[in-house]
Design a protein around this motif. Sequence first.
Motif, mmCIF file in Angstrom:
data_model
loop_
_atom_site.group_PDB
_atom_site.id
_atom_site.type_symbol
_atom_site.label_atom_id
_atom_site.label_comp_id
_atom_site.label_asym_id
_atom_site.label_seq_id
_atom_site.Cartn_x
_atom_site.Cartn_y
_atom_site.Cartn_z
ATOM 1 N N LEU A 144 0.818 -0.912 -0.199
ATOM 2 C CA LEU A 144 -0.026 -0.249 -0.262
ATOM 3 C C LEU A 144 0.853 1.794 0.044
ATOM 4 O O LEU A 144 0.669 2.280 -0.226
ATOM 5 N N ARG A 145 1.942 1.045 0.135
ATOM 6 C CA ARG A 145 2.927 2.301 0.626
ATOM 7 C C ARG A 145 3.485 2.705 -0.918
ATOM 8 O O ARG A 145 4.346 3.563 -0.691
ATOM 9 N N HIS A 146 3.494 1.602 -1.731
ATOM 10 C CA HIS A 146 3.305 2.088 -3.140
ATOM 11 C C HIS A 146 2.685 2.034 -4.424
ATOM 12 O O HIS A 146 2.652 1.354 -5.405
ATOM 13 N N CYS A 147 1.458 2.825 -3.794
ATOM 14 C CA CYS A 147 0.306 2.652 -4.843
ATOM 15 C C CYS A 147 0.170 3.260 -5.850
ATOM 16 O O CYS A 147 -0.332 4.428 -6.426
ATOM 17 N N THR A 148 1.167 5.084 -5.674
ATOM 18 C CA THR A 148 2.089 5.528 -7.223
ATOM 19 C C THR A 148 3.532 5.432 -7.306
ATOM 20 O O THR A 148 4.542 5.770 -6.487
ATOM 21 N N ILE A 149 3.401 5.060 -8.200
ATOM 22 C CA ILE A 149 4.896 5.254 -9.060
ATOM 23 C C ILE A 149 5.118 5.988 -10.093
ATOM 24 O O ILE A 149 4.414 6.196 -11.243
ATOM 25 N N PRO A 150 6.109 7.237 -10.099
ATOM 26 C CA PRO A 150 6.149 8.273 -10.590
ATOM 27 C C PRO A 150 6.671 7.584 -12.078
ATOM 28 O O PRO A 150 7.682 6.775 -11.572
ATOM 29 N N LEU A 151 6.396 7.989 -12.833
ATOM 30 C CA LEU A 151 6.968 7.374 -13.900
ATOM 31 C C LEU A 151 8.564 7.932 -14.420
ATOM 32 O O LEU A 151 9.755 7.142 -15.148
ATOM 33 N N SER A 152 9.103 8.356 -13.641
ATOM 34 C CA SER A 152 10.438 9.086 -13.566
ATOM 35 C C SER A 152 11.429 8.539 -13.723
ATOM 36 O O SER A 152 12.628 8.225 -13.239
ATOM 37 N N THR A 153 10.675 7.461 -12.396
ATOM 38 C CA THR A 153 11.517 6.380 -11.906
ATOM 39 C C THR A 153 11.612 5.305 -12.462
ATOM 40 O O THR A 153 11.887 4.047 -11.727
ATOM 41 N N ILE A 154 10.625 5.029 -13.519
ATOM 42 C CA ILE A 154 10.595 3.189 -14.086
ATOM 43 C C ILE A 154 11.703 3.670 -15.390
ATOM 44 O O ILE A 154 11.241 1.920 -16.384
ATOM 45 N N SER A 155 12.338 4.963 -16.231
ATOM 46 C CA SER A 155 12.672 4.366 -17.199
ATOM 47 C C SER A 155 13.724 3.234 -17.101
ATOM 48 O O SER A 155 14.052 3.035 -18.429
ATOM 49 N N SER A 156 14.686 3.037 -16.117
ATOM 50 C CA SER A 156 15.625 1.616 -16.372
ATOM 51 C C SER A 156 15.158 0.246 -16.737
ATOM 52 O O SER A 156 15.181 -0.226 -17.442
ATOM 53 N N PHE A 157 13.153 1.027 -16.346
ATOM 54 C CA PHE A 157 12.949 -0.996 -17.007
ATOM 55 C C PHE A 157 12.113 -1.151 -18.269
ATOM 56 O O PHE A 157 11.591 -1.840 -19.020
ATOM 57 N N TYR A 158 12.333 0.236 -18.625
ATOM 58 C CA TYR A 158 10.727 0.369 -20.403
ATOM 59 C C TYR A 158 12.129 0.186 -21.140
ATOM 60 O O TYR A 158 12.481 0.987 -21.540
ATOM 61 N N THR A 159 11.048 -0.182 -22.250
ATOM 62 C CA THR A 159 11.722 -0.457 -23.249
ATOM 63 C C THR A 159 11.355 -0.049 -24.193
ATOM 64 O O THR A 159 9.698 -0.638 -24.451
ATOM 65 N N GLU A 160 11.359 0.770 -24.807
ATOM 66 C CA GLU A 160 10.350 0.706 -26.635
ATOM 67 C C GLU A 160 10.417 -0.124 -27.829
ATOM 68 O O GLU A 160 11.587 0.541 -28.836
ATOM 69 N N HIS A 161 9.639 -0.768 -27.263
ATOM 70 C CA HIS A 161 9.718 -1.904 -28.228
ATOM 71 C C HIS A 161 9.367 -1.527 -29.930
ATOM 72 O O HIS A 161 9.514 -1.902 -30.863
ATOM 73 N N GLN A 162 8.639 -0.691 -30.095
ATOM 74 C CA GLN A 162 8.004 0.322 -31.169
ATOM 75 C C GLN A 162 7.300 1.317 -30.430
ATOM 76 O O GLN A 162 7.531 2.075 -30.062
ATOM 77 N N LYS A 163 7.046 2.170 -31.682
ATOM 78 C CA LYS A 163 6.686 3.245 -31.510
ATOM 79 C C LYS A 163 5.771 3.769 -30.317
ATOM 80 O O LYS A 163 4.936 3.390 -30.688
ATOM 81 N N SER A 164 6.019 4.854 -29.293
ATOM 82 C CA SER A 164 5.085 4.647 -28.392
ATOM 83 C C SER A 164 3.589 5.635 -29.041
ATOM 84 O O SER A 164 3.575 6.765 -29.152
ATOM 85 N N PRO A 165 2.371 5.342 -28.575
ATOM 86 C CA PRO A 165 1.182 5.380 -29.029
ATOM 87 C C PRO A 165 1.383 7.071 -28.308
ATOM 88 O O PRO A 165 0.085 8.056 -29.203
ATOM 89 N N PHE A 166 1.745 6.892 -26.774
ATOM 90 C CA PHE A 166 1.966 8.485 -26.392
ATOM 91 C C PHE A 166 3.174 9.461 -26.138
ATOM 92 O O PHE A 166 3.759 9.095 -26.192
ATOM 93 N N ALA A 167 2.714 9.789 -26.896
ATOM 94 C CA ALA A 167 3.640 11.065 -28.106
ATOM 95 C C ALA A 167 3.936 12.203 -26.936
ATOM 96 O O ALA A 167 5.009 12.748 -27.165
ATOM 97 N N HIS A 168 3.129 11.992 -25.953
ATOM 98 C CA HIS A 168 2.990 13.589 -25.254
ATOM 99 C C HIS A 168 3.399 12.628 -23.426
ATOM 100 O O HIS A 168 2.867 13.042 -23.031
ATOM 101 N N GLN A 169 4.286 11.162 -23.846
ATOM 102 C CA GLN A 169 4.831 10.929 -21.778
ATOM 103 C C GLN A 169 5.429 11.350 -21.343
ATOM 104 O O GLN A 169 5.898 12.587 -21.122
ATOM 105 N N PRO A 170 4.027 12.142 -20.495
ATOM 106 C CA PRO A 170 4.754 13.320 -18.742
ATOM 107 C C PRO A 170 5.768 12.615 -17.995
ATOM 108 O O PRO A 170 5.024 11.738 -16.775
ATOM 109 N N TRP A 171 6.470 12.193 -18.346
ATOM 110 C CA TRP A 171 7.730 10.999 -17.873
ATOM 111 C C TRP A 171 8.086 11.870 -16.610
ATOM 112 O O TRP A 171 8.438 11.132 -15.787
ATOM 113 N N GLU A 172 7.971 13.483 -16.754
ATOM 114 C CA GLU A 172 8.875 13.885 -15.628
ATOM 115 C C GLU A 172 7.680 13.852 -14.604
ATOM 116 O O GLU A 172 7.510 13.973 -13.012
#
Length: 208
Positions: A36-64
């Motif tokens: 429950l302490r991890h109900c919110t995960i900022p996108l800025s913390t997941i970049s090392s796990f994320y791989t764009e296998h194809q062009k993302s349809p989310f053109a304006h992803q708010p990574w920060e």
Amino acid sequence: MEPDVSIETSSMIRIAVLPIGDVPSTLLRDYHSMLLRHCTIPLSTISSFYTEHQKSPFAHQPWETGSLRFKFVLGGAPPSPWEDFQPHRKILGVIGICHCPSSPDLDLVIDQFNAAWRGYSSVLVKRCFAFSPGDSQLEDTKKRENLVLFPPSDRSAQELHLQTMMQDISASLLMEFEKWVLQAESAGTILKTPLDSQATLSSEEVYV
């Protein structure tokens, strides 16, 4: 409006938290409280796990500034007839909780976990968290898909490990969402509710 549904809860990704094997109730509640302490995960913390296998349809992803929000459903939940029309009702992930001293056979644990998550047809990501493994379990080099061991350690180390695993789950879900959108764009998706009848559906189909 249903008592447990609001604009806020509708933005949450539902994750079923299921005991696997024999898990003492006090420990299950404790592990759930850690999640429950991890109900919110900022996108800025997941970049090392994320791989764009194809062009993302989310053109304006708010990574920060963006984040993924979770609702951990202890014990899971039955499927809703409104799931296709209201995707927030779907169980999109399953986290199994195993207490290794009570379930020493890891092969059996994985068999039980696989049977549990297959009960949710909408699941995109699944992990089984096995806490307090013994020496023999830690020395077992056999690879078991989706099994994550949490070696005995102090609370802060466990919290950090769990946070890392939730970042990994978040990245995996984000990549699955991208696949969803790309498939919908290429094939077209029909939205219908349980109130639609076959007689009227042909004139009321909505394509997105």
